[in-house]
Write a protein that holds these residues in place. Sequence first.
Motif, PDB file in Angstrom:
ATOM      1  N   GLY A 173       0.817  -1.213   0.000  1.00  0.00           N
ATOM      2  CA  GLY A 173       0.000   0.000   0.000  1.00  0.00           C
ATOM      3  C   GLY A 173       0.844   1.253   0.000  1.00  0.00           C
ATOM      4  O   GLY A 173       0.527   2.230  -0.680  1.00  0.00           O
ATOM      5  N   VAL A 174       1.936   1.224   0.747  1.00  0.00           N
ATOM      6  CA  VAL A 174       2.848   2.373   0.765  1.00  0.00           C
ATOM      7  C   VAL A 174       3.406   2.596  -0.635  1.00  0.00           C
ATOM      8  O   VAL A 174       3.480   3.721  -1.123  1.00  0.00           O
ATOM      9  N   TRP A 175       3.803   1.516  -1.309  1.00  0.00           N
ATOM     10  CA  TRP A 175       4.356   1.624  -2.664  1.00  0.00           C
ATOM     11  C   TRP A 175       3.308   2.173  -3.638  1.00  0.00           C
ATOM     12  O   TRP A 175       3.594   3.026  -4.466  1.00  0.00           O
ATOM     13  N   ALA A 181       4.438   8.837  -4.630  1.00  0.00           N
ATOM     14  CA  ALA A 181       4.213   9.826  -5.691  1.00  0.00           C
ATOM     15  C   ALA A 181       5.016   9.509  -6.953  1.00  0.00           C
ATOM     16  O   ALA A 181       4.497   9.620  -8.080  1.00  0.00           O
ATOM     17  N   GLU A 182       6.272   9.138  -6.797  1.00  0.00           N
ATOM     18  CA  GLU A 182       7.096   8.822  -7.972  1.00  0.00           C
ATOM     19  C   GLU A 182       6.550   7.588  -8.693  1.00  0.00           C
ATOM     20  O   GLU A 182       6.467   7.558  -9.922  1.00  0.00           O
ATOM     21  N   HIS A 183       6.159   6.577  -7.938  1.00  0.00           N
ATOM     22  CA  HIS A 183       5.579   5.376  -8.537  1.00  0.00           C
ATOM     23  C   HIS A 183       4.302   5.724  -9.301  1.00  0.00           C
ATOM     24  O   HIS A 183       4.092   5.257 -10.416  1.00  0.00           O
ATOM     25  N   ARG A 184       3.451   6.541  -8.710  1.00  0.00           N
ATOM     26  CA  ARG A 184       2.193   6.926  -9.358  1.00  0.00           C
ATOM     27  C   ARG A 184       2.442   7.666 -10.676  1.00  0.00           C
ATOM     28  O   ARG A 184       1.762   7.438 -11.664  1.00  0.00           O
ATOM     29  N   LYS A 215       1.410   6.245 -14.341  1.00  0.00           N
ATOM     30  CA  LYS A 215       0.561   7.020 -15.251  1.00  0.00           C
ATOM     31  C   LYS A 215       1.224   7.144 -16.627  1.00  0.00           C
ATOM     32  O   LYS A 215       0.575   6.987 -17.662  1.00  0.00           O
ATOM     33  N   GLN A 216       2.522   7.419 -16.640  1.00  0.00           N
ATOM     34  CA  GLN A 216       3.254   7.527 -17.905  1.00  0.00           C
ATOM     35  C   GLN A 216       3.243   6.188 -18.641  1.00  0.00           C
ATOM     36  O   GLN A 216       3.054   6.148 -19.856  1.00  0.00           O
TER      37      GLN A 216
END
Length: 67
Positions: A28-30, A34-37, A41-42
């Motif tokens: 859940g933390v991962w 923000a960077e992962h999200r 998205k990209q």
Amino acid sequence: MDIKPVEAHEPPYYAVVFTSVRREEGAGVWQRNAEHRAVQKQGRAEWYENYTVHVAKVERSYGFERG
């Protein structure tokens, strides 16, 4: 978190990524990172036509390393 990518370098370009977290909370933390999200998205916009996520518990793990 341990991330191990496996990629194909010829079309149709498959990628398999193995990740491991010690507890469910780590996943859940991962997911909220923000960077992962942003990269997720990209990836959805530019790279992937589709993907599948499998979540499983490892009951046993072993390996071999030469040398």
